[in-house]
Design a protein around this motif. Structure first.
Motif, PDB file in Angstrom:
ATOM      1  N   GLY A 197     -12.340  -8.148 -17.143  1.00 30.66           N
ATOM      2  CA  GLY A 197     -11.172  -8.992 -16.983  1.00 30.66           C
ATOM      3  C   GLY A 197     -11.393 -10.121 -16.012  1.00 30.66           C
ATOM      4  O   GLY A 197     -12.334 -10.112 -15.214  1.00 30.66           O
ATOM      5  N   LEU A 198     -10.498 -11.091 -16.112  1.00 28.94           N
ATOM      6  CA  LEU A 198     -10.481 -12.244 -15.208  1.00 28.94           C
ATOM      7  C   LEU A 198      -9.073 -12.400 -14.669  1.00 28.94           C
ATOM      8  O   LEU A 198      -8.090 -12.157 -15.375  1.00 28.94           O
ATOM      9  CB  LEU A 198     -10.887 -13.515 -15.969  1.00 28.94           C
ATOM     10  CG  LEU A 198     -12.271 -13.514 -16.618  1.00 28.94           C
ATOM     11  CD1 LEU A 198     -12.450 -14.752 -17.478  1.00 28.94           C
ATOM     12  CD2 LEU A 198     -13.359 -13.420 -15.562  1.00 28.94           C
ATOM     13  N   ASN A 199      -8.970 -12.817 -13.416  1.00 26.05           N
ATOM     14  CA  ASN A 199      -7.679 -13.002 -12.769  1.00 26.05           C
ATOM     15  C   ASN A 199      -7.426 -14.476 -12.462  1.00 26.05           C
ATOM     16  O   ASN A 199      -8.335 -15.182 -12.039  1.00 26.05           O
ATOM     17  CB  ASN A 199      -7.636 -12.241 -11.436  1.00 26.05           C
ATOM     18  CG  ASN A 199      -7.754 -10.759 -11.619  1.00 26.05           C
ATOM     19  OD1 ASN A 199      -7.126 -10.178 -12.477  1.00 26.05           O
ATOM     20  ND2 ASN A 199      -8.592 -10.135 -10.805  1.00 26.05           N
ATOM     21  N   ARG A 200      -6.184 -14.892 -12.661  1.00 26.04           N
ATOM     22  CA  ARG A 200      -5.759 -16.229 -12.251  1.00 26.04           C
ATOM     23  C   ARG A 200      -4.886 -16.080 -11.009  1.00 26.04           C
ATOM     24  O   ARG A 200      -4.254 -15.038 -10.804  1.00 26.04           O
ATOM     25  CB  ARG A 200      -4.976 -16.899 -13.402  1.00 26.04           C
ATOM     26  CG  ARG A 200      -4.818 -18.397 -13.201  1.00 26.04           C
ATOM     27  CD  ARG A 200      -4.314 -19.084 -14.443  1.00 26.04           C
ATOM     28  NE  ARG A 200      -2.924 -18.721 -14.672  1.00 26.04           N
ATOM     29  CZ  ARG A 200      -2.228 -19.123 -15.726  1.00 26.04           C
ATOM     30  NH1 ARG A 200      -2.779 -19.887 -16.651  1.00 26.04           N
ATOM     31  NH2 ARG A 200      -0.977 -18.766 -15.880  1.00 26.04           N
ATOM     32  N   GLU A 201      -4.848 -17.106 -10.176  1.00 28.90           N
ATOM     33  CA  GLU A 201      -4.116 -17.053  -8.897  1.00 28.90           C
ATOM     34  C   GLU A 201      -2.678 -16.590  -9.051  1.00 28.90           C
ATOM     35  O   GLU A 201      -2.157 -15.891  -8.196  1.00 28.90           O
ATOM     36  CB  GLU A 201      -4.099 -18.439  -8.236  1.00 28.90           C
ATOM     37  CG  GLU A 201      -5.426 -18.919  -7.750  1.00 28.90           C
ATOM     38  CD  GLU A 201      -5.350 -20.346  -7.223  1.00 28.90           C
ATOM     39  OE1 GLU A 201      -4.278 -20.978  -7.254  1.00 28.90           O
ATOM     40  OE2 GLU A 201      -6.394 -20.849  -6.780  1.00 28.90           O
ATOM     41  N   ASP A 202      -2.022 -17.000 -10.137  1.00 32.58           N
ATOM     42  CA  ASP A 202      -0.604 -16.651 -10.316  1.00 32.58           C
ATOM     43  C   ASP A 202      -0.406 -15.246 -10.880  1.00 32.58           C
ATOM     44  O   ASP A 202       0.712 -14.831 -11.162  1.00 32.58           O
ATOM     45  CB  ASP A 202       0.100 -17.676 -11.197  1.00 32.58           C
ATOM     46  CG  ASP A 202      -0.417 -17.686 -12.629  1.00 32.58           C
ATOM     47  OD1 ASP A 202      -1.335 -16.920 -12.954  1.00 32.58           O
ATOM     48  OD2 ASP A 202       0.107 -18.496 -13.424  1.00 32.58           O
ATOM     49  N   GLY A 203      -1.500 -14.480 -11.030  1.00 36.35           N
ATOM     50  CA  GLY A 203      -1.395 -13.104 -11.481  1.00 36.35           C
ATOM     51  C   GLY A 203      -1.706 -12.882 -12.953  1.00 36.35           C
ATOM     52  O   GLY A 203      -1.804 -11.731 -13.386  1.00 36.35           O
ATOM     53  N   LEU A 204      -1.856 -13.937 -13.737  1.00 35.23           N
ATOM     54  CA  LEU A 204      -2.186 -13.749 -15.144  1.00 35.23           C
ATOM     55  C   LEU A 204      -3.567 -13.124 -15.267  1.00 35.23           C
ATOM     56  O   LEU A 204      -4.510 -13.534 -14.596  1.00 35.23           O
ATOM     57  CB  LEU A 204      -2.155 -15.078 -15.908  1.00 35.23           C
ATOM     58  CG  LEU A 204      -2.466 -14.961 -17.401  1.00 35.23           C
ATOM     59  CD1 LEU A 204      -1.367 -14.167 -18.115  1.00 35.23           C
ATOM     60  CD2 LEU A 204      -2.620 -16.325 -18.022  1.00 35.23           C
ATOM     61  N   PHE A 205      -3.676 -12.121 -16.105  1.00 40.74           N
ATOM     62  CA  PHE A 205      -4.913 -11.381 -16.312  1.00 40.74           C
ATOM     63  C   PHE A 205      -5.391 -11.621 -17.732  1.00 40.74           C
ATOM     64  O   PHE A 205      -4.622 -11.476 -18.685  1.00 40.74           O
ATOM     65  CB  PHE A 205      -4.658  -9.886 -16.089  1.00 40.74           C
ATOM     66  CG  PHE A 205      -5.847  -9.016 -16.331  1.00 40.74           C
ATOM     67  CD1 PHE A 205      -6.817  -8.855 -15.349  1.00 40.74           C
ATOM     68  CD2 PHE A 205      -5.998  -8.345 -17.527  1.00 40.74           C
ATOM     69  CE1 PHE A 205      -7.916  -8.033 -15.565  1.00 40.74           C
ATOM     70  CE2 PHE A 205      -7.087  -7.525 -17.751  1.00 40.74           C
ATOM     71  CZ  PHE A 205      -8.050  -7.370 -16.768  1.00 40.74           C
ATOM     72  N   LEU A 206      -6.650 -12.002 -17.888  1.00 45.54           N
ATOM     73  CA  LEU A 206      -7.266 -12.175 -19.197  1.00 45.54           C
ATOM     74  C   LEU A 206      -8.289 -11.064 -19.357  1.00 45.54           C
ATOM     75  O   LEU A 206      -9.256 -10.987 -18.598  1.00 45.54           O
ATOM     76  CB  LEU A 206      -7.924 -13.552 -19.290  1.00 45.54           C
ATOM     77  CG  LEU A 206      -8.474 -13.989 -20.636  1.00 45.54           C
ATOM     78  CD1 LEU A 206      -7.413 -13.937 -21.724  1.00 45.54           C
ATOM     79  CD2 LEU A 206      -9.028 -15.404 -20.530  1.00 45.54           C
ATOM     80  N   GLY A 207      -8.037 -10.157 -20.322  1.00 48.00           N
ATOM     81  CA  GLY A 207      -8.885  -8.982 -20.482  1.00 48.00           C
ATOM     82  C   GLY A 207      -9.689  -9.016 -21.772  1.00 48.00           C
ATOM     83  O   GLY A 207      -9.328  -9.703 -22.737  1.00 48.00           O
ATOM     84  N   PHE A 208     -10.766  -8.249 -21.775  1.00 49.49           N
ATOM     85  CA  PHE A 208     -11.673  -8.169 -22.917  1.00 49.49           C
ATOM     86  C   PHE A 208     -12.052  -6.706 -23.099  1.00 49.49           C
ATOM     87  O   PHE A 208     -12.632  -6.106 -22.198  1.00 49.49           O
ATOM     88  CB  PHE A 208     -12.923  -9.024 -22.656  1.00 49.49           C
ATOM     89  CG  PHE A 208     -12.568 -10.399 -22.175  1.00 49.49           C
ATOM     90  CD1 PHE A 208     -12.226 -11.388 -23.077  1.00 49.49           C
ATOM     91  CD2 PHE A 208     -12.528 -10.686 -20.825  1.00 49.49           C
ATOM     92  CE1 PHE A 208     -11.866 -12.652 -22.634  1.00 49.49           C
ATOM     93  CE2 PHE A 208     -12.169 -11.942 -20.371  1.00 49.49           C
ATOM     94  CZ  PHE A 208     -11.832 -12.936 -21.285  1.00 49.49           C
ATOM     95  N   GLN A 209     -11.714  -6.137 -24.266  1.00 41.68           N
ATOM     96  CA  GLN A 209     -11.985  -4.717 -24.477  1.00 41.68           C
ATOM     97  C   GLN A 209     -12.938  -4.516 -25.647  1.00 41.68           C
ATOM     98  O   GLN A 209     -12.848  -5.172 -26.673  1.00 41.68           O
ATOM     99  CB  GLN A 209     -10.696  -3.940 -24.705  1.00 41.68           C
ATOM    100  CG  GLN A 209      -9.929  -4.311 -25.947  1.00 41.68           C
ATOM    101  CD  GLN A 209      -8.584  -3.608 -25.994  1.00 41.68           C
ATOM    102  OE1 GLN A 209      -8.195  -2.893 -25.062  1.00 41.68           O
ATOM    103  NE2 GLN A 209      -7.849  -3.811 -27.066  1.00 41.68           N
ATOM    104  N   ARG A 210     -13.882  -3.587 -25.423  1.00 41.13           N
ATOM    105  CA  ARG A 210     -14.880  -3.264 -26.443  1.00 41.13           C
ATOM    106  C   ARG A 210     -14.204  -2.574 -27.624  1.00 41.13           C
ATOM    107  O   ARG A 210     -13.399  -1.664 -27.446  1.00 41.13           O
ATOM    108  CB  ARG A 210     -15.961  -2.348 -25.875  1.00 41.13           C
ATOM    109  CG  ARG A 210     -17.043  -1.981 -26.897  1.00 41.13           C
ATOM    110  CD  ARG A 210     -18.116  -1.080 -26.298  1.00 41.13           C
ATOM    111  NE  ARG A 210     -18.698  -1.620 -25.080  1.00 41.13           N
ATOM    112  CZ  ARG A 210     -19.625  -2.585 -25.038  1.00 41.13           C
ATOM    113  NH1 ARG A 210     -20.070  -3.120 -26.164  1.00 41.13           N
ATOM    114  NH2 ARG A 210     -20.096  -3.009 -23.881  1.00 41.13           N
ATOM    115  N   VAL A 211     -14.550  -3.021 -28.822  1.00 39.19           N
ATOM    116  CA  VAL A 211     -14.081  -2.401 -30.052  1.00 39.19           C
ATOM    117  C   VAL A 211     -15.300  -2.133 -30.922  1.00 39.19           C
ATOM    118  O   VAL A 211     -16.055  -3.060 -31.234  1.00 39.19           O
ATOM    119  CB  VAL A 211     -13.078  -3.319 -30.792  1.00 39.19           C
ATOM    120  CG1 VAL A 211     -12.760  -2.785 -32.166  1.00 39.19           C
ATOM    121  CG2 VAL A 211     -11.812  -3.490 -29.966  1.00 39.19           C
ATOM    122  N   ASP A 212     -15.499  -0.867 -31.266  1.00 29.92           N
ATOM    123  CA  ASP A 212     -16.597  -0.530 -32.164  1.00 29.92           C
ATOM    124  C   ASP A 212     -16.337  -1.156 -33.529  1.00 29.92           C
ATOM    125  O   ASP A 212     -15.191  -1.254 -33.971  1.00 29.92           O
ATOM    126  CB  ASP A 212     -16.710   0.992 -32.313  1.00 29.92           C
ATOM    127  CG  ASP A 212     -17.144   1.660 -31.021  1.00 29.92           C
ATOM    128  OD1 ASP A 212     -17.846   1.012 -30.217  1.00 29.92           O
ATOM    129  OD2 ASP A 212     -16.764   2.822 -30.804  1.00 29.92           O
TER     130      ASP A 212
END
Length: 124
Positions: free
Chosen positions: A42-57
């Motif tokens: 994941g990545l975080n932005r200063e205002d709290g927004l989270f950008l996530g990446f999840q493994r999918v088989d």
């Protein structure tokens, strides 16, 4: 009265969370989430927004603009600088640029991230 909701997170399916997080980190400057691992990054932005990446088989990349595998999500990023420079940087990082561009390229351009998710750069 409408429900008051604030967007907290967006999570993308992908085959390699670390690689996709690295692409978006280099493209956006967002900070890596400290608890990222091989199956979820994941990545975080200063205002709290989270950008996530999840493994999918057996992940299958979207086939934009076709619908063989629908895009499911489309993200837009506002660019304050020159679109040509931003495009060159994204392509160097591993983005793709589909032949089909539905907008005036002076104002907006569609790209795909290394996992195939479409996203736009829009001139601010």
């Amino acid at each position: 009265m409408p429900l008051q909701m604030k967007l907290d997170a967006i999570t993308l399916d992908c085959p390699d969370p670390q690689a996709l997080a690295a692409f978006y980190q280099q493209a956006t400057g967002l900070e890596p989430h400290p608890k990222s691992d091989a199956d979820f990054a994941g990545l975080n932005r200063e205002d709290g927004l989270f950008l996530g990446f999840q493994r999918v088989d057996d992940y299958r990349a979207p086939s934009w603009p076709g619908q063989t595998v629908p895009q499911q999500l489309h993200i837009c990023f506002n660019v304050g600088g020159d679109l040509d420079e931003a495009e060159a940087q994204l392509l160097e990082l591993g983005a793709g640029k589909p032949e089909h561009q539905p907008h005036d390229e002076a104002r907006a351009r569609v790209f795909t991230d290394p996992a195939g998710h479409p996203f736009c750069l829009v001139k601010s």
